[in-house]
Write an enzyme that holds these catalytic residues in place. Structure first.
Site, PDB file in Angstrom:
ATOM      1  N   HIS A  60     -19.340   7.016  -8.077  1.00 46.61           N
ATOM      2  CA  HIS A  60     -18.282   7.718  -7.355  1.00 46.61           C
ATOM      3  C   HIS A  60     -18.216   9.206  -7.688  1.00 46.61           C
ATOM      4  O   HIS A  60     -18.459   9.619  -8.816  1.00 46.61           O
ATOM      5  CB  HIS A  60     -16.925   7.026  -7.517  1.00 46.61           C
ATOM      6  CG  HIS A  60     -16.327   7.012  -8.891  1.00 46.61           C
ATOM      7  ND1 HIS A  60     -15.467   7.997  -9.327  1.00 46.61           N
ATOM      8  CD2 HIS A  60     -16.422   6.118  -9.912  1.00 46.61           C
ATOM      9  CE1 HIS A  60     -15.054   7.693 -10.558  1.00 46.61           C
ATOM     10  NE2 HIS A  60     -15.621   6.578 -10.944  1.00 46.61           N
ATOM     11  N   GLU A 194     -12.774   6.302  -5.511  1.00 48.10           N
ATOM     12  CA  GLU A 194     -12.852   5.140  -6.410  1.00 48.10           C
ATOM     13  C   GLU A 194     -11.589   5.034  -7.256  1.00 48.10           C
ATOM     14  O   GLU A 194     -11.040   3.953  -7.461  1.00 48.10           O
ATOM     15  CB  GLU A 194     -14.083   5.266  -7.323  1.00 48.10           C
ATOM     16  CG  GLU A 194     -14.384   4.003  -8.142  1.00 48.10           C
ATOM     17  CD  GLU A 194     -13.729   3.960  -9.527  1.00 48.10           C
ATOM     18  OE1 GLU A 194     -13.903   2.953 -10.223  1.00 48.10           O
ATOM     19  OE2 GLU A 194     -13.025   4.932  -9.914  1.00 48.10           O
ATOM     20  N   GLU A 195     -11.134   6.178  -7.747  1.00 50.01           N
ATOM     21  CA  GLU A 195     -10.025   6.183  -8.711  1.00 50.01           C
ATOM     22  C   GLU A 195      -8.693   5.750  -8.093  1.00 50.01           C
ATOM     23  O   GLU A 195      -7.735   5.482  -8.813  1.00 50.01           O
ATOM     24  CB  GLU A 195      -9.883   7.572  -9.359  1.00 50.01           C
ATOM     25  CG  GLU A 195     -11.105   8.029 -10.174  1.00 50.01           C
ATOM     26  CD  GLU A 195     -11.318   7.262 -11.468  1.00 50.01           C
ATOM     27  OE1 GLU A 195     -10.527   6.359 -11.777  1.00 50.01           O
ATOM     28  OE2 GLU A 195     -12.308   7.568 -12.162  1.00 50.01           O
ATOM     29  N   ASP A 217     -21.381   3.596 -13.615  1.00 52.89           N
ATOM     30  CA  ASP A 217     -20.101   4.216 -13.967  1.00 52.89           C
ATOM     31  C   ASP A 217     -19.973   4.280 -15.493  1.00 52.89           C
ATOM     32  O   ASP A 217     -20.864   3.833 -16.209  1.00 52.89           O
ATOM     33  CB  ASP A 217     -18.944   3.403 -13.355  1.00 52.89           C
ATOM     34  CG  ASP A 217     -17.720   4.255 -13.039  1.00 52.89           C
ATOM     35  OD1 ASP A 217     -17.463   5.247 -13.749  1.00 52.89           O
ATOM     36  OD2 ASP A 217     -17.000   3.908 -12.079  1.00 52.89           O
ATOM     37  N   HIS A 303     -10.939   9.308 -18.812  1.00 50.01           N
ATOM     38  CA  HIS A 303      -9.770   9.828 -18.074  1.00 50.01           C
ATOM     39  C   HIS A 303      -9.020  10.901 -18.870  1.00 50.01           C
ATOM     40  O   HIS A 303      -7.821  11.091 -18.677  1.00 50.01           O
ATOM     41  CB  HIS A 303      -8.798   8.712 -17.633  1.00 50.01           C
ATOM     42  CG  HIS A 303      -9.350   7.869 -16.512  1.00 50.01           C
ATOM     43  ND1 HIS A 303      -8.596   6.985 -15.787  1.00 50.01           N
ATOM     44  CD2 HIS A 303     -10.600   7.808 -15.982  1.00 50.01           C
ATOM     45  CE1 HIS A 303      -9.351   6.401 -14.869  1.00 50.01           C
ATOM     46  NE2 HIS A 303     -10.583   6.874 -14.977  1.00 50.01           N
TER      47      HIS A 303
HETATM   48 CO    CO Z   1     -12.262   6.178 -13.752  1.00 48.33          CO
HETATM   49 ZN    ZN Z   2     -15.291   5.607 -12.810  1.00 53.11          ZN
END
Ligand code: CO
Ligand code: ZN
Length: 334
Positions: A60, A194-195, A217, A303
């Site tokens: 992503h 995606e998030e 990922d 994150h």
């Molecule tokens: Co993420």
């Molecule tokens: Zn991710």
């Protein structure tokens, strides 16, 4: 590859605003694939023609971020999260908006230091002296993401948005090393949003209709002081996902990845992630169902504005993908 990673991670790209990232990826990959297209949700679908089954890899382009929701009379801006934004990682971090405006994340005075850090108590200080100035710089509905430079630490590197620009970099590098020589009909798809719910993966997989699919990922690790018990560590190799919150990976794909890693002396580790998931979860449930799995890059502080990973794991992931595609994989779905 570090230069490519620097360029990709420093780009602006919260969910729904992936345009700059898509352009960078397109420029890097276009000479190493047979065709490219951008679909209605902004996914970049690239194709390397091959005989055999259709294999889709997805990474992503979007990153977590913020969106402004309210401005008070003194020009302080309240905001909402875009994806898994962690208040605890955000205090005094800088955020940048699409127009280049930069703000600092501040927090209302806590009564005691043991009070939780809550989203509703955070604000962005854009340097404005009043509401009017703030509105001009950053109107309501502006999307932002962390502003942080890539930093080379040697063997390891730190940056914002390794989730999932590192996956994008891995696919670009794999395409470069493959030189369009694949034993499967191969799609490298760079997905959007995606998030905020695996959205681009869902529509692009419907369009591509792969026989099998793999997400690339990041995943968490258990190798920091007093970390949650998890058998994934930086430098331990590419992580072959077995299960996470959203998916039980197809055991045929897990087995194929393990044997490919063993045969080619590629360091690998097995991943069971208790929280979080990837594009593979959405792809698995497209059309009549798609056997799916994932290869993860072990990453600390996911994150946050300063994620950390090991470049050996990145190289292992690239080698694993290249080796996987150099062999006809039809037997996986026989
Ligand atoms: Co993420
Ligand atoms: Zn991710």
């Amino acid at each position: 590859m570090k230069n490519l990673i620097k360029k990709l991670t420093e780009a602006f790209g919260p969910s729904g605003y992936e345009k700059k990232v898509r352009k960078l990826i397109y420029d890097e990959i276009k000479n190493y694939v047979d065709s490219t297209k951008t679909d209605k949700l902004g996914n970049l679908i690239t194709h390397i023609k091959g005989k055999g089954i259709k294999v889709m890899f997805a990474a992503h382009m979007d990153e977590i971020g913020v969106v402004t929701s309210y401005i008070d009379k003194n020009g302080f801006i309240r905001f909402s999260n875009v994806g898994g934004f962690f208040p605890v990682h955000s205090l005094t971090a800088r955020v940048i908006f699409a127009n280049g405006s930069v703000g600092v994340i501040g927090e209302e005075q806590r009564k005691t230091m043991s009070d939780p850090i809550e989203m509703k108590k955070l604000y962005i200080d854009i340097g404005a002296r009043n509401k009017k100035e703030a509105e001009k710089l950053v109107p309501i509905g502006s999307f932002g993401c962390y502003q942080r430079k890539f930093q080379d630490m040697g063997q390891r590197i730190t940056s914002k948005a390794f989730d999932d620009r590192i996956g994008c970099a891995v696919l670009i590098e794999a395409a470069k090393r493959l030189k369009q020589k694949v034993k499967n009909d191969t799609y490298f798809v760079f997905t959007t949003q995606e998030e905020v719910g695996l959205k681009g993966a869902r529509t692009s997989a419907f369009d591509v209709a792969p026989d099998i699919a793999l997400a690339i990922d990041v995943t968490g690790t258990g190798d920091t002081p007093d970390a949650k018990k998890m058998a994934v560590e930086l430098g331990g190799g590419a992580a072959i996902k077995v299960k996470d919150r959203g998916i039980v990976c197809d055991p045929r794909i897990v087995d194929a990845l393990i044997s490919t890693a063993k045969k080619n002396n590629i360091p690998y580790q097995l991943e069971v992630l208790e929280r979080g998931t990837t594009d593979a979860t959405a792809i698995q449930l497209t059309k009549g169902g798609v056997p799916a799995g994932a290869i993860s890059i072990p990453t600390r502080y996911v994150h946050s504005a300063s994620e950390v990973l090991d470049t050996d794991d990145v190289d292992a992931a690239v080698r694993l993908i290249v080796a996987f595609l150099k062999k006809d994989r039809s037997s996986i779905i026989d």
